[in-house]
Structures are given as C-alpha cells and as structure tokens.
Design an enzyme around this catalytic site. Structure first.
Site, PDB file in Angstrom:
ATOM      1  N   ALA A 157       8.448  21.948  -1.214  1.00  0.00           N
ATOM      2  CA  ALA A 157       9.501  21.357  -0.533  1.00  0.00           C
ATOM      3  C   ALA A 157       8.876  20.658   0.835  1.00  0.00           C
ATOM      4  O   ALA A 157       9.320  19.418   1.128  1.00  0.00           O
ATOM      5  CB  ALA A 157      10.535  22.167  -0.263  1.00  0.00           C
ATOM      6  N   GLU A 161       4.765  14.563  -1.029  1.00  0.00           N
ATOM      7  CA  GLU A 161       3.898  14.340  -2.155  1.00  0.00           C
ATOM      8  C   GLU A 161       3.799  12.574  -1.882  1.00  0.00           C
ATOM      9  O   GLU A 161       2.692  12.133  -2.454  1.00  0.00           O
ATOM     10  CB  GLU A 161       4.278  14.599  -3.426  1.00  0.00           C
ATOM     11  CG  GLU A 161       4.081  16.031  -3.609  1.00  0.00           C
ATOM     12  CD  GLU A 161       5.168  17.017  -3.106  1.00  0.00           C
ATOM     13  OE1 GLU A 161       5.375  18.149  -3.300  1.00  0.00           O
ATOM     14  OE2 GLU A 161       6.216  16.188  -2.686  1.00  0.00           O
ATOM     15  N   ASP A 203     -16.588 -14.981  20.002  1.00  0.00           N
ATOM     16  CA  ASP A 203     -17.659 -16.166  20.582  1.00  0.00           C
ATOM     17  C   ASP A 203     -16.945 -17.290  21.004  1.00  0.00           C
ATOM     18  O   ASP A 203     -15.658 -17.179  20.811  1.00  0.00           O
ATOM     19  CB  ASP A 203     -18.543 -16.363  19.346  1.00  0.00           C
ATOM     20  CG  ASP A 203     -18.004 -16.715  18.040  1.00  0.00           C
ATOM     21  OD1 ASP A 203     -16.933 -16.699  18.046  1.00  0.00           O
ATOM     22  OD2 ASP A 203     -18.726 -16.940  17.027  1.00  0.00           O
ATOM     23  N   ASP A 513     -19.951 -15.489  13.170  1.00  0.00           N
ATOM     24  CA  ASP A 513     -19.891 -16.269  11.932  1.00  0.00           C
ATOM     25  C   ASP A 513     -21.506 -16.485  11.463  1.00  0.00           C
ATOM     26  O   ASP A 513     -21.645 -16.808  10.444  1.00  0.00           O
ATOM     27  CB  ASP A 513     -19.650 -17.885  12.238  1.00  0.00           C
ATOM     28  CG  ASP A 513     -19.944 -18.256  13.592  1.00  0.00           C
ATOM     29  OD1 ASP A 513     -21.236 -17.600  13.908  1.00  0.00           O
ATOM     30  OD2 ASP A 513     -19.698 -19.638  13.845  1.00  0.00           O
ATOM     31  N   ASN A 579      12.691  16.247   2.935  1.00  0.00           N
ATOM     32  CA  ASN A 579      11.697  17.339   2.859  1.00  0.00           C
ATOM     33  C   ASN A 579      12.295  18.682   3.412  1.00  0.00           C
ATOM     34  O   ASN A 579      12.559  19.673   2.959  1.00  0.00           O
ATOM     35  CB  ASN A 579      10.424  17.398   3.501  1.00  0.00           C
ATOM     36  CG  ASN A 579       9.465  16.302   2.788  1.00  0.00           C
ATOM     37  OD1 ASN A 579       8.558  15.975   3.383  1.00  0.00           O
ATOM     38  ND2 ASN A 579       9.692  16.092   1.367  1.00  0.00           N
ATOM     39  N   GLU A 582      15.309  19.637   1.336  1.00  0.00           N
ATOM     40  CA  GLU A 582      14.802  20.424   0.086  1.00  0.00           C
ATOM     41  C   GLU A 582      14.604  21.731   0.150  1.00  0.00           C
ATOM     42  O   GLU A 582      14.536  22.762  -0.605  1.00  0.00           O
ATOM     43  CB  GLU A 582      13.727  19.762  -0.297  1.00  0.00           C
ATOM     44  CG  GLU A 582      13.744  18.070  -0.885  1.00  0.00           C
ATOM     45  CD  GLU A 582      12.488  17.649  -0.973  1.00  0.00           C
ATOM     46  OE1 GLU A 582      12.492  16.285  -1.511  1.00  0.00           O
ATOM     47  OE2 GLU A 582      11.368  18.092  -0.657  1.00  0.00           O
ATOM     48  N   THR A 612      12.635   9.053  -6.244  1.00  0.00           N
ATOM     49  CA  THR A 612      13.686   8.407  -5.506  1.00  0.00           C
ATOM     50  C   THR A 612      13.314   7.971  -3.997  1.00  0.00           C
ATOM     51  O   THR A 612      13.892   6.795  -3.667  1.00  0.00           O
ATOM     52  CB  THR A 612      14.900   9.176  -5.420  1.00  0.00           C
ATOM     53  OG1 THR A 612      14.878  10.467  -4.937  1.00  0.00           O
ATOM     54  CG2 THR A 612      15.595   9.352  -6.892  1.00  0.00           C
ATOM     55  N   ASP A 613      12.374   8.773  -3.488  1.00  0.00           N
ATOM     56  CA  ASP A 613      11.915   8.270  -2.149  1.00  0.00           C
ATOM     57  C   ASP A 613      11.122   7.398  -2.064  1.00  0.00           C
ATOM     58  O   ASP A 613      10.919   6.486  -0.973  1.00  0.00           O
ATOM     59  CB  ASP A 613      11.507   9.563  -1.425  1.00  0.00           C
ATOM     60  CG  ASP A 613      12.799  10.393  -0.719  1.00  0.00           C
ATOM     61  OD1 ASP A 613      13.684  10.120  -0.769  1.00  0.00           O
ATOM     62  OD2 ASP A 613      12.263  11.532  -0.049  1.00  0.00           O
TER      63      ASP A 613
END
Length: 801
Positions: A157, A161, A203, A513, A579, A582, A612-613
């Site tokens: 939770a 992830e 430069d 360059d 989180n 959860e 879903t996130d």
C-alpha cells in the site's frame, strides 16, 4: 608532395592548399595568402591569417601562434609548406580527444533524487510494515503468518508502484515539448537537469550572435552613415546621421567601391542549394560587399570598370591589403586595413569632394572616431585609394602603398540575435548566471556581453587563456563569483572553468559547437551542442542539441526543465494521497481483529497504483510551466521531491479525507443492504462483500478526480489556470472511469480484482464525494496565499511587494 595521414611523422614536409584538411600539427616555413579555419579548435569562424615569420609574443596561447598549423583545421585560401611537429594524440586536436575520453559520466541531479526517493519510500514502506507486524503480534490475536501477510499488504500500500514509470514518461513528455522549442534531448534525465541549472557557460559566435558580420557604420570626414539590416542578405539602407551634401554622398560611394574591389569574398544569392544568402571567403570582406550592395554598388559591375591586375595580400606586418586596377589612363590602388596602418601610409584625405593635406591634427581626429567606434565593440577598417600614373606597375606593396588618400572608416560587428537580450533578462530573473567563454578578443566579447545584458557593471573582469594558466584554483573560484568573461581560451581552459564552477556547487550548462568544446560539454551537468554549426564530436559529447543554434532556446528549455520537476512533485503528491488511503483498510481490519472486513486487499491496490492512478499522473506530467516559474531561483539540490510538507499534505490532509470517503462508501453498501449502522462482524465474502469492495475501489477513483485537479497547481487556484486548459487531465479522468466500469461490470475482471457491481443509485453517493479533495485543497491554498500576502505587506508597509 601529398602525404597520407597515416604515414606522416614529425619532420616530414606537409604541403597545404585551399580546401585541404590538415592532418598534423606543424611549423610553417612558407606561406602565401594562407588562411586557416580554426573553428574546430577555437569555436570562432573567422579565418586566421598565417605566416612563416617568427613569433616573439609570450602572452598568447599556442593556438594563437601565426606560424603554426594544427590537425583538424582546414585551409580556406592560399598555399603553404609546413614541417610536421606532432601527430596523432600528441596534436592539439588529439589532446582535446584525450580530455574528452578521460571524463567519466556522472549521475544527473534527477538520478540522484530518484535514488533518494527510492530509499525514502523503502524506509517508509518497510518501516510501516514492521511496525504493523509488531503491533498485530502484541495487540491482537492474529497468528504470525497472518500478521506477516498483512504487513506485506501495508508495504504494498505504501509503495507507489507507478511513480518511476510516471517519472520516465513525464521526462519523455518534457523532451517532446522541448523538441517543439528547438531543443533535442539525448538523455532523458537531462530534461530536469536543465531546470536546476544555476550557471550557463556560453560561447559568443553563432549562439549569442548571428555569426554573420554586418557593417553598421560608415564614416567619411564629418559625416557618419548608419547601415540598417543584419546578416548577408542585402536588406536595409544607408542613411546619414544629420545633414549631408552631394560631396559626402560621393565620398560614401567611393568608400563602397574601394571596399568592394579590395576584396576576395563573394556573395551567393539564394537558390536550390542554399535557401538564404551565403558567402564565400572572409566574412569581414563579405560584410563590405553587402553594405555596398545596399548602396547600389555591385562587385560584378565595378570589377568590369576597374579590372584587377595585382593583389598585395594582407600580412601581419603591414596590417593591410591592397589591389591594383586599370582605370582610363592610369592605375588605381585600393587599400583597406587597420585604421592606424592605413593612416600611416596616407598623406591626404578626401574632404568635401576635395583632396586635402592629412595633417597630424586630422589624423588624431580620425583615430578618435576610430576609438569611439571600437569602444562600441565594432571592428573598424580604414579605406584609402591612390591614382598611379606612368608606365611602370608596382611590383611590391612598398612601391604602391604610400601617399594614399584616406577615404573613410567602415565599422562592422557580428550582431547579437534579436531575441537573446530578452532571454538573458529572463535568466537574470531566474537567478541564473551567464558566463561568456569565447575564443574571440576580450573587448569585443565584453561589448557584446554588455549590449545583451550578460554583464551590467563597468567592473566586469576579462580573463584571457594566458592569464588563466597563471591562476590558482582559489583565485579562479574567487573570480567566478563576480561578473567575468573568458576570452582567447583553449579547450583545457574551458574545461577547467566548468570544473571549478561545479566544485563550488553550481549546476552548470555549457554550450559549444566545435571539437574544442567536447571536453567541457561532457564534464558539464548539461552539455548543449549546436545543431546547425556543431561538429559531430560536440553533438556526441552533449546531452542536448539546439536545432536553431539559439541561446533563447536554452532559456526555453530551462523553463521546461523546471516545469518537469514541478510536475514530478505534483504527481508524487497525487500518488501518495491514494497510498495513504490504501493503508487504512488494512489498519481497520487488523485492529478490529478481523471484525471489520478488508475493504481493499492487494489486487485492488495494484489496480489503483498501476491502473487508475497512472494516466492522470501522466496528465499532470504534461502541465505547462506555471506563471512566474522563471522568477524563482534554481532549486536547491538539498531539497528533495519527498518533503515533510508533501507527506503531511498527502497522508494527513488529503489522505484522511479520501480515507473517510472510501470507508464510508464501503460501509454504505452494507448499510443499504440490511446491515444499517453496523461496522463490525459484516460478511467478509460473497456477492455483498465484493460489491462493497467495488464501492470502496470506485470511491478511490472518484475522489482521485478531485485530487488530480487539486494537484494541477502548486499554490494558484484552479480557476486561474482554467479547468480545461490541460486536456490530458480530462482524458486521464475518462480513462479512469472506463477502467473502473470494466472492473465492476466485466465478469473476467471482477474475478481477478475481486469486485462485483452495485446498484446504480449508489453512484449518486459516490459522485457527491468527487469535489471533496479539490475543495479542501482550494481552501488550504487560499489560506496559504493569505498568509504569504500578509507577510509581504508586513515586509513592505507601503503595499508594494
């Protein structure tokens, strides 16, 4: 004799001709009108005149020696013969390559930050899991195996992830936006590195300037003419500063004719191969041709009127060049060169249409005009001419270049890009320092720097490469703390400046360059190569390539880099909110000793984190830079993405509100199906339980809609940026709703996730929770803005902030 590069050894003779690429370092023993393109080693595009004469100066770098040629450069014009001195890695070109290869790639600030985030998340998640395990074992009757499983659930939770893939995709989106603003990113982590850049080492030629010499002033006795238009296109006109007579206009025409005929450059009109006006030859001479064309004088016509019969090329001793031409019944010599050198061989001056004696007083007046133009950063050339009567043609410059009639002065410059000044101003607002490091002369560089605002005071310091060699590290660090310009530098000098800046804690971006820039580009936190004029070596060493070679594009990229970091903070807070939510079902289940069913187990949690996130978080990653983002200083590397305030806002403020919504939705399904008012000893399996899990999971998704809108801004109200200004957010919301509907109503996914459908009227209860987190954040932001406003009023009693 042409020698294969692989067979060249020190002591061999190396013949040089126009168009040759030089393959070894050497000492010239003979040179005729020899000009070498040193841009690969110095970054400056002007051809360098070479001579076989000895050099006695001791305060110049090796590359500045006029009697040496170097590997990696090419012959622009003329011929020469050199004795090979060094080959391979011992050449100046080889030393640059060796410097580049010896630099190890280091982690970017974002890579270091992601390592810190990973450690923080690991510590928090594992720590919570261990605490949870110990509390279950000591405060409940749950078995050790069950306690371990629930502890793993808590760890799952608290692990976001979707954070790392979201960061990667946000960087990819940032790089895509940068590409639309002429900046191509080679390494994703470099996107955010730009955002914390505190110093830009740039430069001059081609980056700050247009790399197109342009005549801006023409002076004839008593009158100065302004020349408008920039670059090699003959767009513009020549107008006098003040009253002007016919004689002055005739004098202007004579100066233009003399400058055109005493030149070897050519203009190339736009065509199939080149879309813009281009040049062949010396840019200085080409600038005179362009100015003459603006006055209606064409080289082709004048060369037919005055055919050339001889040229006396420029050399460092005379500091001038001259050409002889046929006229009606005489020869005419045209001369151009350093004003002082031209005055020394002149005995008269054209004034008011008449040739008059050139007194010392008049010479001093002309030199005063020259000094005034030079102080403006202009390169000034003197123009003179002389009619030669008689049957003999001068065979050497001494015979021709005397008793000249001085005509006037031509002042030119490589003009700054028009958008650079505003970009520099933007950098100053963002507290980003700009340090010019160039191979050009110091006074010229300082003039450009002052004109575009890089340096503001008169106390700015110019440090040459030779001076840099004598400086100790501490002395250099002290010099770098103020306004400083580095001129006439070699590759190792540029690398050393970058190293010293990084040692003082600066995040350094470097532009370049040429091959000479490669070591500094690789050593810098962010190396920026020029896409148009850049060499392959520079592009390979860089992290970013400018497709338009424009400094303003760097500033745009910095703005995008800052936006990327702010967006990472936004979706980190967004993800952490869910989180916290959860974790609440596990806590409720554990401390009720199983009497409260588990509202969300591992599969619904993974559905949220990886399903879903993810899309709304990506939408936050595409947020445009907020107004005022370039008015803040570069971010402090000691301040991390995950801060105490972010955790408190996500876990305790928004997470608490979302947790109430989720648990109330979970119980609502039970309460409307025969278990009104009960929270303990509810069914933990069967259709009713799975539909309650579906309610809880849907509540997370629904409240995350308000959460994603709340996280679109850091402190500003959502009303200020507009609800629909980021269409990706609404696409993410639509995607979330589709995913939750599939999980709720498709049997295959119901079985995998552990959900079941619930009555349609329950959606009204869920929808009522949608704006909860947005309203809560709007209130919090309003309070914070009010507090900050009061602080500003207290600091500025007059009300001016």
């Amino acid at each position: 004799m042409e020698i294969d590069a692989e067979e060249i050894v020190p002591g061999d003779l190396m013949a040089l001709a126009e168009g040759d690429h030089i393959s070894a370092d050497g000492r010239l023993v003979d040179a005729a009108q020899l000009r070498i393109d040193h841009s690969t080693l110095t970054g400056e595009s002007h051809p360098v005149k070479k001579t076989a004469d000895p050099v006695y100066e001791t305060d110049i770098s090796k590359i500045e020696y006029q009697n040496l040629v170097f590997a990696g450069t090419s012959v622009v014009s003329g011929t020469g013969l050199a004795i090979v001195t060094t080959t391979g890695m011992e050449t100046e070109f080889g030393k640059v390559a060796d410097l580049t290869q010896g630099i190890e790639e280091e982690k970017s600030p974002l890579q270091q930050e992601m390592s810190h985030v990973t450690r923080m998340v690991t510590i928090v998640a594992v720590g919570v899991g261990i605490v949870f395990f110990i509390m279950l074992m000591t405060l409940t009757t749950v078995t050790p195996s069950e306690s371990f499983i629930f502890a793993l659930g808590m760890i799952v939770a608290f692990v976001p992830e979707g954070l790392l893939p979201t960061v990667t995709l946000a960087l990819a989106q940032g790089s895509q936006r940068m590409a639309g603003r002429n900046a191509l990113i080679k390494r994703l982590s470099a996107v955010e590195t730009l955002g914390c850049t505190s110093v830009i080492c740039t430069d001059k030629t081609g980056t700050l300037t247009q790399n197109e010499m342009t005549v801006v002033r023409i002076w004839v006795p008593d009158v100065t003419f302004l020349v408008t238009g920039v670059g090699y296109a003959p767009d513009g006109k020549i107008t006098p500063e003040g009253p002007v007579s016919k004689e002055n206009m005739d004098a202007l025409r004579q100066v233009c004719i003399a400058g055109v005929l005493c030149s070897n450059a050519r203009l190339i009109e736009p065509g199939r191969e080149n879309l813009q006006w281009a040049i062949l030859g010396d840019p200085t001479e080409a600038a005179i041709l362009v100015a003459a064309l603006k006055n209606g004088i064409r080289y082709e016509e004048e060369s037919r009127n005055y055919p050339r019969i001889r040229e006396f090329p420029f050399d460092s001793r005379r500091k001038s060049m001259s050409t002889l031409h046929f006229a009606d019944d005489h020869l005419i010599c045209f001369l151009k060169g350093a004003p002082k050198a031209v005055l020394e061989v002149s005995s008269s001056v054209l004034e008011g249409g008449e040739v008059v004696f050139l007194s010392d007083e008049k010479k001093a007046g002309i030199m005063q005009v020259n000094d005034t133009l030079a102080e403006q950063g202009l390169r000034v050339l003197g123009i003179a001419q002389k009619k030669i009567f008689g049957e003999e043609t001068p065979e050497n410059p001494e015979d021709a270049e005397h008793d000249m009639t001085f005509m006037g002065l031509v002042a030119m410059m490589d003009p700054p890009r028009p958008e650079v000044a505003s970009a520099v101003k933007k950098c100053h607002h963002a507290q980003i320092r700009i340090i010019m490091i160039t191979g050009d002369y110091g006074l010229t560089a300082k003039s450009i720097a002052k004109r575009i605002g890089i340096v503001k005071g008169d106390n700015s310091r110019i440090i040459t490469g030779a001076e840099l060699d004598q400086m100790q590290d501490e002395e250099l660090k002290s010099a770098l703390s103020g306004e400083v310009i580095f001129a006439r530098v070699a590759p190792e000098h540029k690398l050393r400046v970058v190293e010293m800046l990084r040692e003082t804690g600066e995040i350094v971006a470097v532009t370049g360059d040429g091959v000479n820039d490669a070591p500094a580009l690789k050593k810098a936190d962010i190396g920026i190569a020029m896409g148009i004029s850049g060499t392959d070596v520079a592009k390979e060493a860089a992290d970013m390539i400018l497709t338009d070679d424009n400094f303003a594009s760097i500033v745009n990229a910095v703005e995008e880099g800052r936006a990327v970091y702010e967006n990472i903070k936004k979706f980190t807070g967004y993800i952490f909110t869910s989180n916290a939510t959860e974790a609440v079902p596990f806590i409720s289940f554990a401390f009720s000793q199983g009497r409260i069913p588990l509202a969300l187990d591992v599969m619904p949690i993974l559905t949220i984190d990886l399903g879903t996130d993810l899309v709304p978080a990506l939408a936050l990653g595409s947020e445009q830079p907020e107004p005022g983002i370039m008015d803040k200083p570069p971010r402090n590397l000691k301040k991390h993405v995950i801060t105490l305030s972010l955790l408190m806002r996500s876990y305790l403020w928004l997470g608490s509100i979302q947790s109430i919504a989720v648990m109330s939705a979970f119980f609502y399904q039970y309460w409307t199906n025969g278990y009104w008012g009960r929270i303990f000893d509810l069914p933990a399996e069967g259709p009713l339980y799975h539909s309650a899990v579906g309610m809880a999971l849907t509540a997370v998704v629904i409240t995350q809609i308000g959460n994603v809108l709340a996280h679109r801004t850091e402190l500003s109200s959502i009303m200020k940026v507009g609800f629909f200004s980021n269409r990706m957010v609404w696409a993410g919301i639509a995607c979330d709703l589709i995913i939750i509907l599939v999980i709720l109503y498709v049997p295959f996914f119901q079985e995998i996730v552990g959900t079941a459908p619930f009555p349609l009227e329950n959606w009204l209860f869920l929808i009522a929770w949608t704006p909860a987190l947005l309203i809560a954040e709007e209130l919090r932001k309003g309070v914070v803005r009010m507090i900050e406003s009061k602080k500003n009023v207290h600091k500025h009693p007059g009300g001016i902030t």
